[in-house]
Design a protein around this motif. Sequence first.
Motif, PDB file in Angstrom:
ATOM      1  N   ARG A   1       0.822  -1.219  -0.159  1.00 52.62           N
ATOM      2  CA  ARG A   1       0.054  -0.034  -0.007  1.00 52.62           C
ATOM      3  C   ARG A   1       0.831   1.411  -0.048  1.00 52.62           C
ATOM      4  O   ARG A   1       0.359   2.268  -0.102  1.00 52.62           O
ATOM      5  CB  ARG A   1      -0.970   0.172   1.366  1.00 52.62           C
ATOM      6  CG  ARG A   1      -1.971  -1.041   1.356  1.00 52.62           C
ATOM      7  CD  ARG A   1      -2.830  -0.685   2.691  1.00 52.62           C
ATOM      8  NE  ARG A   1      -3.459  -1.940   2.860  1.00 52.62           N
ATOM      9  CZ  ARG A   1      -3.991  -1.962   4.346  1.00 52.62           C
ATOM     10  NH1 ARG A   1      -3.881  -0.952   5.155  1.00 52.62           N
ATOM     11  NH2 ARG A   1      -4.659  -3.068   4.582  1.00 52.62           N
ATOM     12  N   GLY A   2       2.257   1.200   0.083  1.00 52.74           N
ATOM     13  CA  GLY A   2       2.947   2.413   0.304  1.00 52.74           C
ATOM     14  C   GLY A   2       2.976   3.068  -0.992  1.00 52.74           C
ATOM     15  O   GLY A   2       2.778   2.926  -2.061  1.00 52.74           O
ATOM     16  N   ASN A   3       3.219   4.583  -0.415  1.00 51.21           N
ATOM     17  CA  ASN A   3       3.564   5.407  -1.867  1.00 51.21           C
ATOM     18  C   ASN A   3       5.264   5.618  -1.765  1.00 51.21           C
ATOM     19  O   ASN A   3       6.071   5.349  -0.645  1.00 51.21           O
ATOM     20  CB  ASN A   3       3.105   6.982  -1.278  1.00 51.21           C
ATOM     21  CG  ASN A   3       1.713   7.151  -1.474  1.00 51.21           C
ATOM     22  OD1 ASN A   3       0.883   7.191  -0.513  1.00 51.21           O
ATOM     23  ND2 ASN A   3       1.192   7.004  -2.718  1.00 51.21           N
ATOM     24  N   THR A   4       5.654   5.776  -3.045  1.00 51.52           N
ATOM     25  CA  THR A   4       7.032   5.446  -3.364  1.00 51.52           C
ATOM     26  C   THR A   4       7.471   6.316  -4.275  1.00 51.52           C
ATOM     27  O   THR A   4       6.865   6.817  -5.325  1.00 51.52           O
ATOM     28  CB  THR A   4       7.240   3.923  -3.636  1.00 51.52           C
ATOM     29  OG1 THR A   4       8.320   3.545  -4.092  1.00 51.52           O
ATOM     30  CG2 THR A   4       6.152   3.691  -4.955  1.00 51.52           C
ATOM     31  N   ILE A   5       8.936   6.421  -4.465  1.00 59.03           N
ATOM     32  CA  ILE A   5       9.719   6.637  -5.601  1.00 59.03           C
ATOM     33  C   ILE A   5      10.832   6.009  -5.784  1.00 59.03           C
ATOM     34  O   ILE A   5      11.414   5.543  -4.744  1.00 59.03           O
ATOM     35  CB  ILE A   5      10.250   8.050  -5.631  1.00 59.03           C
ATOM     36  CG1 ILE A   5       9.095   9.148  -5.205  1.00 59.03           C
ATOM     37  CG2 ILE A   5      10.730   8.530  -6.991  1.00 59.03           C
ATOM     38  CD1 ILE A   5       9.698  10.591  -4.824  1.00 59.03           C
ATOM     39  N   TYR A   6      11.155   5.377  -6.859  1.00 58.21           N
ATOM     40  CA  TYR A   6      12.436   4.699  -7.086  1.00 58.21           C
ATOM     41  C   TYR A   6      13.463   5.288  -8.049  1.00 58.21           C
ATOM     42  O   TYR A   6      12.906   6.179  -8.980  1.00 58.21           O
ATOM     43  CB  TYR A   6      12.250   3.268  -7.950  1.00 58.21           C
ATOM     44  CG  TYR A   6      11.378   2.396  -7.136  1.00 58.21           C
ATOM     45  CD1 TYR A   6      12.414   1.521  -6.280  1.00 58.21           C
ATOM     46  CD2 TYR A   6      10.000   2.076  -7.038  1.00 58.21           C
ATOM     47  CE1 TYR A   6      11.696   0.567  -5.455  1.00 58.21           C
ATOM     48  CE2 TYR A   6       9.569   1.116  -6.466  1.00 58.21           C
ATOM     49  CZ  TYR A   6      10.274   0.295  -5.644  1.00 58.21           C
ATOM     50  OH  TYR A   6       9.838  -0.480  -4.993  1.00 58.21           O
TER      51      TYR A   6
END
Lengths: 303, 303, 303, 303
Positions: free
Chosen positions: C246-251
């Motif tokens: 469910r996490g919000n993310t940037i790679y």
Amino acid sequence: MGVLRLAHVDVRTPDLELSTAYYTEVLGLHVSERTDDAVYLKCWDEEDHHSLRLRSDTRIGMDKFSFRVEREDDLADLEIRLANAGCDVRRVSKGEEVGQGESIQFEIPSGQTMELVWDLEKVGNVLGKLNPSPVPPPDLPGIAPPRMDHLLINAEEVGESYAFFKHVLGFRMTEQVLDGNGHQLGVWMERSHSPHDVAIVNGPNGALHHFAFWLDDWDHVRKSADILAYNGVQIDQGPTRHGVTRGNTIYFFDPLGTRNEVFTGGYSPDPDFPQITWTEDQFGRGLFYYENVVAQRFLRFHT
Amino acid sequence: MGVLRLAHVDVRTPDLELSTAYYTEVLGLHVSERTDDAVYLKCWDEEDHHSLRLRSDTRIGMDKFSFRVEREDDLADLEIRLANAGCDVRRVSKGEEVGQGESIQFEIPSGQTMELVWDLEKVGNVLGKLNPSPVPPPDLPGIAPPRMDHLLINAEEVGESYAFFKHVLGFRMTEQVLDGNGHQLGVWMERSHSPHDVAIVNGPNGALHHFAFWLDDWDHVRKSADILAYNGVQIDQGPTRHGVTRGNTIYFFDPLGTRNEVFTGGYSPDPDFPQITWTEDQFGRGLFYYENVVAQRFLRFHT
Amino acid sequence: MGVLRLAHVDVRTPDLELSTAYYTEVLGLHVSERTDDAVYLKCWDEEDHHSLRLRSDTRIGMDKFSFRVEREDDLADLEIRLANAGCDVRRVSKGEEVGQGESIQFEIPSGQTMELVWDLEKVGNVLGKLNPSPVPPPDLPGIAPPRMDHLLINAEEVGESYAFFKHVLGFRMTEQVLDGNGHQLGVWMERSHSPHDVAIVNGPNGALHHFAFWLDDWDHVRKSADILAYNGVQIDQGPTRHGVTRGNTIYFFDPLGTRNEVFTGGYSPDPDFPQITWTEDQFGRGLFYYENVVAQRFLRFHT
Amino acid sequence: MGVLRLAHVDVRTPDLELSTAYYTEVLGLHVSERTDDAVYLKCWDEEDHHSLRLRSDTRIGMDKFSFRVEREDDLADLEIRLANAGCDVRRVSKGEEVGQGESIQFEIPSGQTMELVWDLEKVGNVLGKLNPSPVPPPDLPGIAPPRMDHLLINAEEVGESYAFFKHVLGFRMTEQVLDGNGHQLGVWMERSHSPHDVAIVNGPNGALHHFAFWLDDWDHVRKSADILAYNGVQIDQGPTRHGVTRGNTIYFFDPLGTRNEVFTGGYSPDPDFPQITWTEDQFGRGLFYYENVVAQRFLRFHT
């Protein structure tokens, strides 16, 4: 045509160095110029020379507030309207004031000095105009609001002041608070298609209640509260939401007691926006939607 | 005086019921009126009758886009300017169009039909004008943007279109993208003191690229992305940030393939705002600051 | 009792100065120690000596990853379990590794080197323990995540690796992706009551896919994207949301090509949390909820 | 092993229907079961049968609060420890309480009834376990917190209560407030690797100060404030930030006067986390970082 937006607020401070330290390090404004007795400050996204002037004086208070007009010719037109309304208008020549050209100054019915100006010295924002970053440098110190937004002044006769701003200067009312007899206790007015550029609330003639800086959003509001608390600044109210204007807000005091606000949100009114009216019994909710009380320190303290 | 802001966008849909379901349940617009072949929709904070018209037709595409003028007299003034510029202007009488009075319609150089109107039927926003809640009812369905914000159209000759919008209609350019020869690949223009009310980017004449709804902030952007994904809507790009306009954004497609945007942020330009120029090699960063690539689907797909 | 949480990730870099500049100025980590061939870095809220070790080497890749155990005695217990499982366990004495005491090291089934340690040198966070500010100093440079959060490694046989982490090390699976034959393509496992401390996804043995820093919220995600783009860092994916966790993310990639993540959100699983299963046809949505595609660069690139 | 986390809080209400309406429509909890004199409620992300029990009674107040233990065997172990500490432990058989199996109940030194339980009836969260959406349905009513987070109780002798929670139940202190003589005025304790699962602050024995629901972030805090104000709920304090725990928070009262909190943020302490100490002169800032005053209503009102 006519009045465009707030240009700058000029206030006094008994400790120019302390005030300058606060406005640069905590608020995060940039010093654009210093003179013998004054410091001129701007926000990072402002194109003009300054939006805040601090002048050394034994007492705090407001020297004047200044609005920009849309076209150079508007100054002459408004000078005539003001004269016709019985105002004593003083024309200020280019070179008399730092960072701007010709202007006109006059006293409004509640006693504050107001200025209208078109020719503001353009120094440019921090980003430039060629392939600019859409965000300011990440290491800007302090709250770093993008721009000055509005101010609130007091008037013993709010209705009289409103009539002046409406009929002489062409301001448009977005919201008002009426007492049980239908008299105005407060009015919010705009020229820039925002909820307010200037508001007038019942209080002593001549007083400044606060001036406000624009923030991007609710997160910038929290960041501001964190920075204020980290620096030991006294918060007057908030983070909270206004009923009037819908904005999210924090009120706080600069080190000498001048009230500042950071503000975000609101709506985008047309020039024929149907006005909003608050009744006195809902004034607490109108001021601070979450607290739902008429905050006495907020209403009674001004400079 | 002159053009004030975007009023409504009128598009076609081969499946009026499906489109209506999408715009009411996913976008969260309100139906203000239905006719035999069209549905009129508005956002919760809009005062006017509608900001989006869906008309049943075998092909998607834009019927016209409509801007509001500031004063009733502006229509006649602009009609003359348009005629002088060689435009074939059609005056539309009160009663011909749903939800508005008299208007003028004409074809812009890139082939789209544009309308100017002052008299929009006022139906009021969801909050009312007496002691209104500063927030909409918490149970509004869908994304529930407060208002329509802008649109982007295509033109084979961007420079020619820009000249028309500037000289005939009085639009002010805020940003442009130039190719290596100094020709305009895209221009962003405003009348409402926002970064853009309409933009024109190189592409086929007559095409609509997208229309955009205003959001309050970055959190409303995430909520929108969550709602779109929850409903299986195809996201074209984002959540991300524009270099041009600085705004945070998501692009996505309605069920028939018309591109929508949700947008927030930007700046507050004066009428004499110093224009921003992007060079072609920085266009990817200008479009999508985080991705830093010229997204081909974004540039090549329009309706 | 047993494994507690991720302690540190040790990676190689062919340009130690460039990597250090990136991790201090863009990520905003603090250098806690430098040796001849390595730099030890920590986040502002971490109590331990370091959570990232950069070691100068001709090739990028991971030296090892290290988990903390809850009690000193756990090391001996786990050493026995590992030996019983056929692992070749190396005991590392106090003084052999910088910033920590005794540890055990071993190779996991997919070939990466793992370490378990209890005795981490405590250097304290940036706030202190007496009347601490609840927020870090506002002028911390870069993204300034409070702590390292998790890592993702690759394995040719995910099921085999999962069995090892579960039965030997006591990890608990929160989510898995199954192919049409019921074989695991990916597993997410925790010890710290978070959605994952380590994940294993199908790919070459020995590979590191990414390590991730914790962020406070979605606004910190945008601030991170702004800082990354401002510094010209290549973003791989996002800002977006995971279906899994469910996490919000940037790679994004560090200057030498090691993938980093910033991550926030998720849930708080009990030790007997009922596991979540994703079917292969929903893997795109599970990886990136907004994009809903299996991103090939994301799946195929590792170090 | 041992105590795992808060399971449920059981409170009384003189108006069960009004309380139920509030907790379902404003807080947005789900009713999982109703009996003759009680309503059982859960948050959308909770797996268990309920986290809040409302029982009809002539007086408000807390019946008991219940913590889950990690393993079934922990109940017997803790029963022995409690008996050794002189507690009168009552074993409650499966079937005696709704929604759970066997438990033990006892009085803590400050007079409140506490329960320990392992066997909670699993009814599942709203998302399911097969390809679940990472976000709850967008149309959940009210604040819709994902889960219950912690509670705060009062004690005349905080130090005595802390000793009990530490030595008998194995709670770990994260933060404390000391008066000038070194006596504890408040302690915050955890078992779930969060800043606190239960806190004890000086006040009358037997009292409940508040229970708190977890929110995702600062935006969920504002959305909560908007929903509370929209529904006319009395807000006690906030939105603001705690010094202690660092969390962002709002305190407010349910219709019968029981204090609720919504809370987000904090840190992730290890079991050997170095404890934070606040001195009494900084207690105002520790309670409410932005206000920096010891709020009297907050400290003196409990149920």
